[in-house]
Motif scaffolding. Structure first.
Motif: not given
Length: 103
Positions: A37-42, A62-66, A71-75, A80-81
């Motif tokens: 769902n991180l990729s969802s445009p909805q 408790g983490l954040s991966f930016g 943001g830009p699709a590449e980021e 997501i990776r």
């Protein structure tokens, strides 16, 4: 069983909530749903599905991966990776060593 069925709901916000609840109950089954769902445009007038998924993942881990919803699709793809790598090692109720969070 009911929460697991919610992972298939058409409403992606319900899927996010069910995935988070399952993780809190000790089940990793919903993590792929949150990451997908991180990729969802909805979106609706208040939020985006991907923003909700990111918020849920950050609360659980408790983490954040930016990840930035706009943001830009590449980021976003890189974040997501990193979430995918974290999910491979994630233990409900704890966060094992995984990729370093981004500042």
């Amino acid at each position: 069983p009911q929460l697991r069925r919610c992972l298939q709901e058409p409403n992606l916000w319900v899927r996010n909530d069910a995935a988070g609840a399952l993780y809190r109950l000790g089940c990793r089954e919903g993590l792929p749903v949150l990451i997908a769902n991180l990729s969802s445009p909805q979106q609706d007038d208040k939020s985006t599905v991907r923003g909700h998924a990111d918020s849920t993942l950050r609360q659980l881990s408790g983490l954040s991966f930016g990840f930035q919803t706009d943001g830009p699709a590449e980021e976003r793809a890189e974040a997501i990776r990193r979430w995918e790598e974290w999910a491979k090692q994630a233990v409900p109720g704890g966060t094992p060593a995984g990729p370093s969070p981004r500042p």
